[in-house]
Design a protein around this motif. Structure first.
Motif, PDB file in Angstrom:
ATOM      1  N   VAL A  81       0.844  -1.192   0.139  1.00 54.92           N
ATOM      2  CA  VAL A  81       0.252  -0.101  -0.009  1.00 54.92           C
ATOM      3  C   VAL A  81       0.869   1.318  -0.070  1.00 54.92           C
ATOM      4  O   VAL A  81       1.614   1.436   0.932  1.00 54.92           O
ATOM      5  N   ASP A  82       0.855   1.913  -1.172  1.00 56.27           N
ATOM      6  CA  ASP A  82       1.894   3.124  -1.151  1.00 56.27           C
ATOM      7  C   ASP A  82       0.914   4.445  -0.772  1.00 56.27           C
ATOM      8  O   ASP A  82       1.737   5.287  -0.065  1.00 56.27           O
ATOM      9  N   LEU A 118      -5.033   1.781  11.351  1.00 53.49           N
ATOM     10  CA  LEU A 118      -4.719   1.864  10.008  1.00 53.49           C
ATOM     11  C   LEU A 118      -3.392   2.691   9.512  1.00 53.49           C
ATOM     12  O   LEU A 118      -2.351   2.264   8.788  1.00 53.49           O
ATOM     13  N   CYS A 119      -3.416   3.778  10.320  1.00 50.17           N
ATOM     14  CA  CYS A 119      -2.244   4.805   9.946  1.00 50.17           C
ATOM     15  C   CYS A 119      -0.919   3.993  10.769  1.00 50.17           C
ATOM     16  O   CYS A 119      -0.069   4.303  10.140  1.00 50.17           O
ATOM     17  N   HIS A 120      -1.180   3.238  11.788  1.00 50.22           N
ATOM     18  CA  HIS A 120       0.152   2.581  12.421  1.00 50.22           C
ATOM     19  C   HIS A 120       0.686   1.693  11.644  1.00 50.22           C
ATOM     20  O   HIS A 120       1.833   1.370  11.360  1.00 50.22           O
ATOM     21  N   CYS A 121      -0.516   0.494  10.978  1.00 50.29           N
ATOM     22  CA  CYS A 121      -0.078  -0.657  10.299  1.00 50.29           C
ATOM     23  C   CYS A 121       0.604  -0.061   8.851  1.00 50.29           C
ATOM     24  O   CYS A 121       1.594  -0.297   8.682  1.00 50.29           O
ATOM     25  N   PHE A 122      -0.068   0.610   8.223  1.00 54.31           N
ATOM     26  CA  PHE A 122       0.468   0.844   6.913  1.00 54.31           C
ATOM     27  C   PHE A 122       1.415   2.061   6.967  1.00 54.31           C
ATOM     28  O   PHE A 122       2.348   1.995   6.170  1.00 54.31           O
ATOM     29  N   GLY A 123       1.164   3.011   7.859  1.00 53.54           N
ATOM     30  CA  GLY A 123       2.315   3.974   8.139  1.00 53.54           C
ATOM     31  C   GLY A 123       3.534   3.515   8.629  1.00 53.54           C
ATOM     32  O   GLY A 123       4.728   4.013   7.974  1.00 53.54           O
ATOM     33  N   LYS A 124       3.793   2.595   9.236  1.00 51.62           N
ATOM     34  CA  LYS A 124       4.938   1.841   9.794  1.00 51.62           C
ATOM     35  C   LYS A 124       5.654   1.251   8.552  1.00 51.62           C
ATOM     36  O   LYS A 124       6.777   1.525   8.155  1.00 51.62           O
ATOM     37  N   ASP A 125       4.982   0.786   7.550  1.00 47.77           N
ATOM     38  CA  ASP A 125       5.531   0.079   6.199  1.00 47.77           C
ATOM     39  C   ASP A 125       5.898   1.347   5.294  1.00 47.77           C
ATOM     40  O   ASP A 125       7.173   1.041   4.775  1.00 47.77           O
ATOM     41  N   SER A 131       8.680   6.145   1.810  1.00 51.11           N
ATOM     42  CA  SER A 131       7.891   6.515   0.634  1.00 51.11           C
ATOM     43  C   SER A 131       6.354   6.139   0.864  1.00 51.11           C
ATOM     44  O   SER A 131       5.921   5.141   1.416  1.00 51.11           O
ATOM     45  N   GLY A 132       5.396   7.063   0.834  1.00 55.20           N
ATOM     46  CA  GLY A 132       4.027   6.906   0.833  1.00 55.20           C
ATOM     47  C   GLY A 132       3.339   8.115   1.221  1.00 55.20           C
ATOM     48  O   GLY A 132       3.848   9.247   1.551  1.00 55.20           O
ATOM     49  N   LYS A 133       1.933   7.912   0.998  1.00 46.50           N
ATOM     50  CA  LYS A 133       1.250   9.166   1.560  1.00 46.50           C
ATOM     51  C   LYS A 133      -0.001   8.848   2.056  1.00 46.50           C
ATOM     52  O   LYS A 133      -0.649   7.552   1.699  1.00 46.50           O
ATOM     53  N   ILE A 134      -0.561   9.405   3.151  1.00 49.80           N
ATOM     54  CA  ILE A 134      -2.012   9.195   3.750  1.00 49.80           C
ATOM     55  C   ILE A 134      -2.635  10.230   3.528  1.00 49.80           C
ATOM     56  O   ILE A 134      -2.256  11.315   4.136  1.00 49.80           O
ATOM     57  N   GLU A 172       9.910  13.105   8.417  1.00 45.38           N
ATOM     58  CA  GLU A 172      11.152  12.654   8.669  1.00 45.38           C
ATOM     59  C   GLU A 172      11.379  11.562   7.826  1.00 45.38           C
ATOM     60  O   GLU A 172      12.959  11.281   7.488  1.00 45.38           O
ATOM     61  N   TYR A 173      10.562  10.748   7.579  1.00 45.25           N
ATOM     62  CA  TYR A 173      10.863   9.689   6.767  1.00 45.25           C
ATOM     63  C   TYR A 173      10.220   9.861   5.053  1.00 45.25           C
ATOM     64  O   TYR A 173      10.282   8.821   4.447  1.00 45.25           O
ATOM     65  N   GLY A 174       9.987  10.934   4.686  1.00 45.75           N
ATOM     66  CA  GLY A 174       9.641  10.933   3.470  1.00 45.75           C
ATOM     67  C   GLY A 174       8.081  10.668   3.310  1.00 45.75           C
ATOM     68  O   GLY A 174       7.622  10.409   1.950  1.00 45.75           O
TER      69      GLY A 174
END
Length: 259
Positions: A81-82, A118-125, A131-134, A172-174
């Motif tokens: 999940v990007d 959801l933010c924690h699970c996919f945000g961690k990945d 890379s990623g956007k929420i 901080e992680y992009g």
């Protein structure tokens, strides 16, 4: 490489419009909602019109372990999940004690707890991949207390605060985090919550779900931390910051009353 977006509350309204936008852009789309019938119809429509890859997961995100199950199934099926869009949520336009407590509890589970997880699970990945956007869907309701919709307003205030904090942390992680704050919108929300009979729908006007989704998509792509669905909504949010809270609460009480 084709990117993948996961959208909750994707069976109607803003979530459905997000699915159309991302499909048109060529994304792999993961739809999440409770109604398998609606999800199946949307999948068929999107794949026929845009010829992109669309899958769905039938989940009641208020159920125990539902988010963990969703996350594990998505990972097991090999979908990275990007982009994540937390759109699922509901409200109730009735007095606090006139509303069954179970309704309040499920509102917190869906609007707050499932979004957090959801933010924690996919945000961690995403942070691990750098890379990623929420995008989290809050509301203009996030900016004041809301008599007759007290729990809903409180949940959206939580979403706004969490989103703005995570926007700073994850940068901080992009990874970007955007909070979308709509006003009254043409969705099933008005009918389900009875909010469609309120003064807010009468005086503020009602935005199209497609227009709100477009605004959210553009803000997400530009990595904005906060965006409103139009000037009127943005101006209302500004007024809440310069007006005493007691006046804001009284105004919300009037707007939440039925016609």
């Amino acid at each position: 490489m084709t990117k993948t977006v996961l959208i909750t509350g994707a069976s109607s309204g803003i979530g459905k419009e997000f699915a159309k936008i991302f499909s048109k852009k060529g994304f792999n789309v993961i739809l999440v909602a409770r109604s398998e019938e609606k999800l199946g119809k949307i999948k068929d429509y999107l794949t026929q019109k845009y010829e992109n890859n669309v899958v769905y997961y039938v989940k009641d995100l208020t159920a125990e372990n539902a988010v963990k199950e969703l996350y594990d199934e998505v990972k097991s099926d090999g979908y990275p999940v990007d982009y994540l869009i937390n759109n699922a949520g509901f409200g109730s336009n009735h007095g606090y004690i006139e509303t069954d407590y179970e309704v309040h509890e499920n509102m917190v589970k869906l609007n707050v707890l499932s979004l957090m997880e959801l933010c924690h699970c996919f945000g961690k990945d995403m942070c691990e991949r750098k890379s990623g956007k929420i995008l989290n869907v809050a509301s203009i309701a996030a900016f004041s207390a809301g008599p007759y919709m007290s729990v809903y307003y409180a949940t959206k205030a939580f979403v706004l605060s969490l989103s703005e904090a995570l926007s700073e942390e994850f940068s901080e992680y992009g990874v970007s985090v955007t909070c979308l704050c709509p006003g009254p919108t043409e969705t099933n929300f008005g009918a389900v919550s009875d909010f469609g009979e309120s003064n807010a729908f009468r005086y503020l006007g009602v935005a199209k779900a497609s227009d709100v989704a477009k605004i959210g998509y553009k803000a997400m792509m530009k990595e904005k931390s906060l965006v409103f669905s139009g000037f009127k909504v943005k101006f209302m949010a500004f007024l809440t910051r310069i007006t005493p809270r007691s006046i804001n609460t009284s105004f919300s009480k009037f707007m939440n009353k039925h016609k």
